[in-house]
Design a protein around this motif. Sequence first.
Motif, PDB file in Angstrom:
ATOM      1  N   HIS A  44       0.818  -1.208   0.000  1.00 20.77           N
ATOM      2  CA  HIS A  44       0.000   0.000   0.000  1.00 20.77           C
ATOM      3  C   HIS A  44       0.860   1.269   0.000  1.00 20.77           C
ATOM      4  CE1 HIS A  44      -3.136   2.799   1.213  1.00 20.77           C
ATOM      5  NE2 HIS A  44      -3.950   1.900   0.697  1.00 20.77           N
ATOM      6  N   GLY A  45       0.492   2.221  -0.858  1.00 19.55           N
ATOM      7  CA  GLY A  45       1.159   3.525  -0.856  1.00 19.55           C
ATOM      8  C   GLY A  45       2.420   3.589  -1.705  1.00 19.55           C
ATOM      9  N   GLN A  46       2.813   2.477  -2.326  1.00 19.63           N
ATOM     10  CA  GLN A  46       4.029   2.538  -3.138  1.00 19.63           C
ATOM     11  C   GLN A  46       3.731   3.093  -4.533  1.00 19.63           C
ATOM     12  OE1 GLN A  46       5.729  -1.503  -2.509  1.00 19.63           O
ATOM     13  NE2 GLN A  46       7.319  -0.395  -1.414  1.00 19.63           N
ATOM     14  N   ASN A  47       4.795   3.493  -5.191  1.00 22.36           N
ATOM     15  CA  ASN A  47       4.691   4.149  -6.500  1.00 22.36           C
ATOM     16  C   ASN A  47       5.093   3.152  -7.586  1.00 22.36           C
ATOM     17  OD1 ASN A  47       3.849   6.688  -7.106  1.00 22.36           O
ATOM     18  ND2 ASN A  47       5.874   7.659  -7.004  1.00 22.36           N
ATOM     19  N   VAL A  48       4.162   2.888  -8.512  1.00 20.26           N
ATOM     20  CA  VAL A  48       4.434   1.906  -9.579  1.00 20.26           C
ATOM     21  C   VAL A  48       4.285   2.582 -10.933  1.00 20.26           C
ATOM     22  CG1 VAL A  48       3.584  -0.227 -10.675  1.00 20.26           C
ATOM     23  CG2 VAL A  48       3.621  -0.045  -8.188  1.00 20.26           C
ATOM     24  N   LEU A  49       5.241   2.325 -11.836  1.00 20.40           N
ATOM     25  CA  LEU A  49       5.106   2.821 -13.216  1.00 20.40           C
ATOM     26  C   LEU A  49       4.991   1.616 -14.149  1.00 20.40           C
ATOM     27  CD1 LEU A  49       6.741   5.690 -15.099  1.00 20.40           C
ATOM     28  CD2 LEU A  49       7.065   3.393 -16.031  1.00 20.40           C
ATOM     29  N   ILE A  50       4.007   1.664 -15.036  1.00 17.07           N
ATOM     30  CA  ILE A  50       3.808   0.566 -15.995  1.00 17.07           C
ATOM     31  C   ILE A  50       4.041   1.105 -17.402  1.00 17.07           C
ATOM     32  CG2 ILE A  50       2.176  -1.154 -16.889  1.00 17.07           C
ATOM     33  CD1 ILE A  50       0.766  -0.825 -14.054  1.00 17.07           C
ATOM     34  N   TYR A  51       5.122   0.648 -18.015  1.00 21.82           N
ATOM     35  CA  TYR A  51       5.465   1.070 -19.384  1.00 21.82           C
ATOM     36  C   TYR A  51       4.845   0.067 -20.344  1.00 21.82           C
ATOM     37  CZ  TYR A  51       8.239   2.947 -23.198  1.00 21.82           C
ATOM     38  OH  TYR A  51       8.628   3.548 -24.372  1.00 21.82           O
ATOM     39  N   GLY A  52       3.945   0.533 -21.219  1.00 27.68           N
ATOM     40  CA  GLY A  52       3.173  -0.390 -22.060  1.00 27.68           C
ATOM     41  C   GLY A  52       1.893  -0.763 -21.333  1.00 27.68           C
ATOM     42  N   ALA A  61      -2.181  -5.169 -15.070  1.00 27.38           N
ATOM     43  CA  ALA A  61      -1.222  -4.673 -14.072  1.00 27.38           C
ATOM     44  C   ALA A  61      -1.732  -3.382 -13.429  1.00 27.38           C
ATOM     45  CB  ALA A  61       0.145  -4.454 -14.721  1.00 27.38           C
ATOM     46  N   ILE A  62      -2.324  -2.495 -14.217  1.00 27.19           N
ATOM     47  CA  ILE A  62      -2.871  -1.252 -13.638  1.00 27.19           C
ATOM     48  C   ILE A  62      -3.901  -1.604 -12.563  1.00 27.19           C
ATOM     49  CG2 ILE A  62      -4.315   0.800 -14.029  1.00 27.19           C
ATOM     50  CD1 ILE A  62      -3.290   0.877 -16.901  1.00 27.19           C
ATOM     51  N   GLN A  63      -4.839  -2.480 -12.919  1.00 27.29           N
ATOM     52  CA  GLN A  63      -5.960  -2.778 -12.012  1.00 27.29           C
ATOM     53  C   GLN A  63      -5.485  -3.511 -10.754  1.00 27.29           C
ATOM     54  OE1 GLN A  63      -9.656  -3.989 -14.375  1.00 27.29           O
ATOM     55  NE2 GLN A  63      -8.070  -4.204 -15.930  1.00 27.29           N
ATOM     56  N   TYR A  64      -4.538  -4.423 -10.923  1.00 26.39           N
ATOM     57  CA  TYR A  64      -4.049  -5.175  -9.755  1.00 26.39           C
ATOM     58  C   TYR A  64      -3.196  -4.266  -8.852  1.00 26.39           C
ATOM     59  CZ  TYR A  64      -2.220  -9.126  -7.045  1.00 26.39           C
ATOM     60  OH  TYR A  64      -1.878  -9.990  -6.031  1.00 26.39           O
ATOM     61  N   ALA A  65      -2.391  -3.408  -9.473  1.00 26.50           N
ATOM     62  CA  ALA A  65      -1.562  -2.491  -8.662  1.00 26.50           C
ATOM     63  C   ALA A  65      -2.454  -1.548  -7.855  1.00 26.50           C
ATOM     64  CB  ALA A  65      -0.612  -1.700  -9.565  1.00 26.50           C
ATOM     65  N   LYS A  66      -3.544  -1.071  -8.461  1.00 22.34           N
ATOM     66  CA  LYS A  66      -4.474  -0.202  -7.718  1.00 22.34           C
ATOM     67  C   LYS A  66      -5.109  -0.981  -6.567  1.00 22.34           C
ATOM     68  CE  LYS A  66      -5.349   3.345  -7.972  1.00 22.34           C
ATOM     69  NZ  LYS A  66      -4.598   4.400  -7.240  1.00 22.34           N
ATOM     70  N   TYR A  67      -5.467  -2.227  -6.834  1.00 20.46           N
ATOM     71  CA  TYR A  67      -6.062  -3.075  -5.788  1.00 20.46           C
ATOM     72  C   TYR A  67      -5.087  -3.251  -4.614  1.00 20.46           C
ATOM     73  CZ  TYR A  67      -7.499  -7.448  -3.544  1.00 20.46           C
ATOM     74  OH  TYR A  67      -7.844  -8.403  -2.623  1.00 20.46           O
ATOM     75  N   GLU A  82      -7.273   8.065 -22.493  1.00 21.58           N
ATOM     76  CA  GLU A  82      -8.579   7.962 -21.830  1.00 21.58           C
ATOM     77  C   GLU A  82      -8.822   6.540 -21.316  1.00 21.58           C
ATOM     78  OE1 GLU A  82     -12.607   9.136 -23.540  1.00 21.58           O
ATOM     79  OE2 GLU A  82     -11.195  10.684 -24.223  1.00 21.58           O
ATOM     80  N   PHE A  83      -8.421   5.580 -22.122  1.00 19.80           N
ATOM     81  CA  PHE A  83      -8.628   4.168 -21.758  1.00 19.80           C
ATOM     82  C   PHE A  83      -7.882   3.814 -20.471  1.00 19.80           C
ATOM     83  CE2 PHE A  83      -6.784  -0.189 -22.328  1.00 19.80           C
ATOM     84  CZ  PHE A  83      -7.924  -0.894 -21.961  1.00 19.80           C
ATOM     85  N   VAL A  84      -6.595   4.125 -20.377  1.00 16.13           N
ATOM     86  CA  VAL A  84      -5.857   3.733 -19.166  1.00 16.13           C
ATOM     87  C   VAL A  84      -6.320   4.533 -17.947  1.00 16.13           C
ATOM     88  CG1 VAL A  84      -3.839   2.804 -20.384  1.00 16.13           C
ATOM     89  CG2 VAL A  84      -3.789   5.136 -19.597  1.00 16.13           C
ATOM     90  N   THR A  85      -6.820   5.740 -18.192  1.00 15.11           N
ATOM     91  CA  THR A  85      -7.410   6.501 -17.079  1.00 15.11           C
ATOM     92  C   THR A  85      -8.634   5.744 -16.555  1.00 15.11           C
ATOM     93  OG1 THR A  85      -6.697   8.533 -18.148  1.00 15.11           O
ATOM     94  CG2 THR A  85      -8.316   8.774 -16.389  1.00 15.11           C
ATOM     95  N   SER A  86      -9.435   5.213 -17.473  1.00 13.94           N
ATOM     96  CA  SER A  86     -10.656   4.501 -17.062  1.00 13.94           C
ATOM     97  C   SER A  86     -10.335   3.228 -16.270  1.00 13.94           C
ATOM     98  CB  SER A  86     -11.516   4.149 -18.285  1.00 13.94           C
ATOM     99  OG  SER A  86     -10.946   3.050 -18.979  1.00 13.94           O
ATOM    100  N   LEU A  87      -9.111   2.716 -16.423  1.00 11.44           N
ATOM    101  CA  LEU A  87      -8.722   1.506 -15.673  1.00 11.44           C
ATOM    102  C   LEU A  87      -8.220   1.851 -14.268  1.00 11.44           C
ATOM    103  CD1 LEU A  87      -6.802  -0.456 -18.464  1.00 11.44           C
ATOM    104  CD2 LEU A  87      -9.131  -0.860 -17.652  1.00 11.44           C
ATOM    105  N   GLY A  88      -8.070   3.143 -13.991  1.00 15.12           N
ATOM    106  CA  GLY A  88      -7.699   3.534 -12.621  1.00 15.12           C
ATOM    107  C   GLY A  88      -6.323   4.151 -12.477  1.00 15.12           C
TER     108      GLY A  88
END
Length: 200
Positions: A44-52, A61-67, A82-88
């Motif tokens: 919780h609270g860590q910073n993750v960057l997803i390239y691609g 990966a976006i959705q699981y990292a947010k979870y 817009e799409f990746v924004t909609s994933l969180g």
Amino acid sequence: MKEGDSKQGCLAVKPRNIGFEEATSAAYGGLLAFQYLEKGNITHGQNVLIYGASGTSGTIAIQYAKYLGATVTAVCGPSHIEFVTSLGADSILDYTKDESITYLEEYDLVIDTVGKRKTSELKKACAQALRGNGKYISIDDGALLLRSDRLNKITELVELGVIKPVNDRVYPFEQMIEAHRYVEMGHKTGNVAITVHKTT
Ligand SMILES: NC(=O)c1ccc[n+]([C@@H]2O[C@H](COP(=O)([O-])OP(=O)(O)OC[C@H]3O[C@@H](n4cnc5c(N)ncnc54)[C@H](OP(=O)(O)O)[C@@H]3O)[C@@H](O)[C@H]2O)c1
């Protein structure tokens, strides 16, 4: 369950709330996304960057990292912002814009889902933008592990509505060539699935 599971393949019950085509995407993209995030030991609270972030494993990966409670920066092209924004995703960097480098922060985990076949100055900078104990994990670093425990977790999170697999297009088996051509254009949204019907 040991990582040696890979040799035997892996098995889980399909999530009840999605079809087979979406389940294929959940499994294919999800196994890799979970492998990356577990290797990064994200809390919780860590910073993750997803390239691609807009491809098969990036979307999950976006959705699981947010979870897991991470703050997520997603890197994609202009058509998928817009799409990746909609994933969180919390913030988005466009790999076609030079100034994206100036927005980089320090990350606990940088995931590269596209590997060396699609590199850029931004990606090199992402790989360096790590906190003290931060990790950089690339798709080029190792094989996919076929783990039933991860597949079961994917089923659980899909059924809870935490993870939604995204299929851009679904092609019938007879249009396999068209499906490959579309994927090879390199800008699908999430995944592409093929339907295979049992003949009687
Ligand atoms: N289970 C597995 O073993 C597994 C699972 C998933 C993927 N994979 C493998 O992982 C690789 C990637 O798959 P994928 O479906 O995620 O890939 P993909 O659809 O080819 O591309 C994914 C990402 O690459 C970005 N991209 C496209 N052109 C780029 C460029 N010139 N520079 C930087 N980024 C660029 C796309 O952004 P935009 O479209 O927004 O421009 C998208 O976010 C493939 O080799 C695939 O076979 C393996």
